[in-house]
Design an enzyme around this catalytic site. Structure first.
Site, PDB file in Angstrom:
ATOM      1  CG  HIS A   1      -0.982  -5.171   4.525  1.00 22.51           C
ATOM      2  ND1 HIS A   1      -1.921  -5.375   3.544  1.00 22.51           N
ATOM      3  CD2 HIS A   1      -0.689  -6.401   5.017  1.00 22.51           C
ATOM      4  CE1 HIS A   1      -2.185  -6.677   3.446  1.00 22.51           C
ATOM      5  NE2 HIS A   1      -1.468  -7.300   4.342  1.00 22.51           N
TER       6      HIS A   1
ATOM      7  CE1 TYR B   1      -7.779   0.020   0.120  1.00 24.69           C
ATOM      8  CE2 TYR B   1     -10.086   0.680   0.214  1.00 24.69           C
ATOM      9  CZ  TYR B   1      -8.921   0.310   0.855  1.00 24.69           C
ATOM     10  OH  TYR B   1      -8.886   0.243   2.231  1.00 24.69           O
TER      11      TYR B   1
ATOM     12  N   PRO C   1     -16.886   2.956   4.333  1.00 23.51           N
ATOM     13  CG  PRO C   1     -17.416   0.787   3.650  1.00 23.51           C
ATOM     14  CD  PRO C   1     -18.022   2.140   3.851  1.00 23.51           C
TER      15      PRO C   1
ATOM     16  CE  LYS D   1      -8.048   6.951   7.935  1.00 19.45           C
ATOM     17  NZ  LYS D   1      -7.271   5.709   7.936  1.00 19.45           N
TER      18      LYS D   1
ATOM     19  CE1 TYR E   1      -6.700   2.546   3.274  1.00 17.16           C
ATOM     20  CE2 TYR E   1      -4.726   1.616   4.269  1.00 17.16           C
ATOM     21  CZ  TYR E   1      -5.991   1.453   3.727  1.00 17.16           C
ATOM     22  OH  TYR E   1      -6.543   0.198   3.646  1.00 17.16           O
TER      23      TYR E   1
HETATM   24  C1  PHB Z   1     -12.006  -5.153   5.285  1.00 18.22           C
HETATM   25  O1  PHB Z   1     -11.043  -5.918   5.217  1.00 18.22           O
HETATM   26  O2  PHB Z   1     -13.095  -5.527   5.734  1.00 18.22           O
HETATM   27  C2  PHB Z   1     -11.843  -3.762   4.805  1.00 18.22           C
HETATM   28  C3  PHB Z   1     -10.578  -3.320   4.450  1.00 18.22           C
HETATM   29  C4  PHB Z   1     -10.417  -2.026   3.992  1.00 18.22           C
HETATM   30  C5  PHB Z   1     -11.501  -1.186   3.894  1.00 18.22           C
HETATM   31  C6  PHB Z   1     -12.760  -1.622   4.262  1.00 18.22           C
HETATM   32  C7  PHB Z   1     -12.943  -2.912   4.731  1.00 18.22           C
HETATM   33  O3  PHB Z   1     -11.318   0.073   3.417  1.00 18.22           O
END
Ligand code: PHB
Ligand code: APR
Length: 397
Positions: A75, A204, A296, A300, A388
């Site tokens: 990505h 997000y 989460p 990280k 990130y």
């Molecule tokens: C996930 O795909 O489980 C996931 C992806 C990004 C995040 C947290 C969890 O920031």
């Protein structure tokens, strides 16, 4: 009592323990791994999904990247949603060419377990009552029970890779540790589903009803999350309720195209920031969730485990190869510099993206305005992007 010997005893067969074990094995350093749960249980856990370049490189170095390189999704960016509008964070352009790999922790674990089995290194699953002894001496040892027998395991070093609830951190005298912690007044309700992801990149979303995240595991498997109260019972969330709530929190253009379906798994995870200092005590080293937890939102947790593994691995290489025992004392300080930066980023993203139940109206507007500012400024997007994709690993010299 039977006595066993190894060079590095590893407690915990999660990603930290397995990756460290594989790297050390390849370098000719012997390990023995003790895991409380069964192999099936370890394999069945559904956790994170985004790998930084540093972790991808480390998995390649460990020789366990074949399936990740074939099936993982590279990505080059992700989306942040505010007030129903998407803003693209172009990771590649903003960081001079870096990206992340979407590949589930479940798959990483499976690959590492297969690699360890293939080289014949020992993992004792369902090892009970692990206890650590003489950590401040140069001959530390462990005791444990396995299949009804009691064992003594003698070693040079112990790697505490046994997660947040493990025994390793708890074996360090409380007065030798400093704990830093923040518990958030909400959790994430996660759902896994065999439907195509709603968007080609992760989304997000900040929304007055609460945060939402659209993630994925493959072109046909999605992972979605909703902010919920910390003590929310999963049983309150039927699949229908989950989908309806997710649609409300996503920009209309996404809600309209969202493909729904029956869930494969649903669970609530609490959000916590936690660091223990130092990350070592005598010949015991703490790695991954045993030493720190991040919420989460910045993706990280798993990546910090990988950078701890890289640090300890490179130190042990020099200890065994060049006699550089002086480096052992630097482990904690090297790890913590990177850990704290990821803690800061994870806390900051969490603060900007979520609704805090206690927050007054002023605080809410500030959080919204902060996100608005950062996503509409190139400098702002750049600081999000460089964190990130992951800050660099420190060299071990
Ligand atoms: C996930 O795909 O489980 C996931 C992806 C990004 C995040 C947290 C969890 O920031
Ligand atoms: N004895 C032996 N094993 C133990 C003990 C014990 N007393 N306590 C815990 N364990 C095992 C757990 O069963 C688990 O398999 O240690 C392992 C720790 O694994 P993780 O919790 O996955 O931690 P870690 O390997 O550091 O991985 C960090 O995983 O938890 C996620 O979000 C986290 O993505 C991050 C990553």
């Amino acid at each position: 009592m039977k006595t066993l010997k190894t060079q590095v005893a590893i407690i915990g067969a999660g990603p930290s323990g397995l990756l460290l074990g594989q790297l050390l094995h390849n370098a000719g350093i012997q390990t023995l791994m003790l895991e409380r749960q069964s192999a099936d249980y370890v394999q069945g856990r559904i956790r994170a999904g985004v790998l930084e370049q540093g972790m991808v490189d480390l998995l390649r170095e460990a020789g366990v990247s074949q399936r990740m390189d074939a099936e993982g999704l590279v990505h080059d960016g992700f989306e942040l949603a505010l007030n129903g509008r998407l803003t693209h964070i172009d990771l590649k352009e903003l960081t001079g060419g870096q990206s992340v790999m979407v590949y589930g922790q479940t798959e990483v674990t499976r690959d590492l377990m297969a690699a360890r089995a293939a080289v014949g290194a020992t993992t004792l699953y369902e090892a009970r009552e692990v206890q650590l002894h003489d950590l401040k001496t140069d001959q530390p040892w462990l005791t444990f029970e396995h299949q009804g027998e009691v064992f003594r395991l003698e070693c040079d070093y112990i790697a505490g890779c046994d997660g947040f609830h493990g025994v390793a951190r708890q074996s360090i005298p409380a007065e030798s540790l400093q704990v830093f912690e923040r518990v958030y007044p909400f959790g994430w309700l996660g759902m896994l589903c065999d439907t195509p992801p709603v968007h080609p990149e992760l989304v997000y979303a900040r929304h007055p009803r609460g945060f939402a995240l659209c993630s994925m595991r493959s072109a046909t498997r999605s992972r979605y999350y909703l902010q919920v109260p910390a003590d929310e019972p999963v049983s309150d969330w039927s699949d229908e309720r989950f989908w309806a709530e997710l649609k409300k929190r996503l920009p209309a253009e996404l809600a309209e195209t969202l493909v729904t379906g029956p869930s494969l798994e649903k669970s609530v995870a609490p959000l916590r920031s936690f660091v223990v200092e130092p990350m070592q005590y005598g010949r015991l080293f703490l790695l991954g969730d045993a030493a720190h937890i991040v919420p989460p939102t910045g993706a990280k947790g798993l990546n910090l485990a990988a950078s701890d593994v890289s640090t300890l691995y490179r130190i042990l290489l020099k200890v065994y190869g060049e006699g550089r025992v002086d480096l052992l004392e630097q482990y904690s300080a090297i790890c913590l510099r990177r850990v704290w930066k990821a803690e800061r980023f994870s806390w900051w993203m969490t603060s900007m993206m979520h609704q805090f139940p206690e927050a007054d109206s002023f605080t809410q507007r500030i959080a919204e305005s902060e996100l608005d500012y950062f996503i509409h400024s190139r400098a702002g997007r750049q600081t999000i992007a460089e964190n990130y994709v992951g800050l660099p690993y420190e060299a071990i010299e």
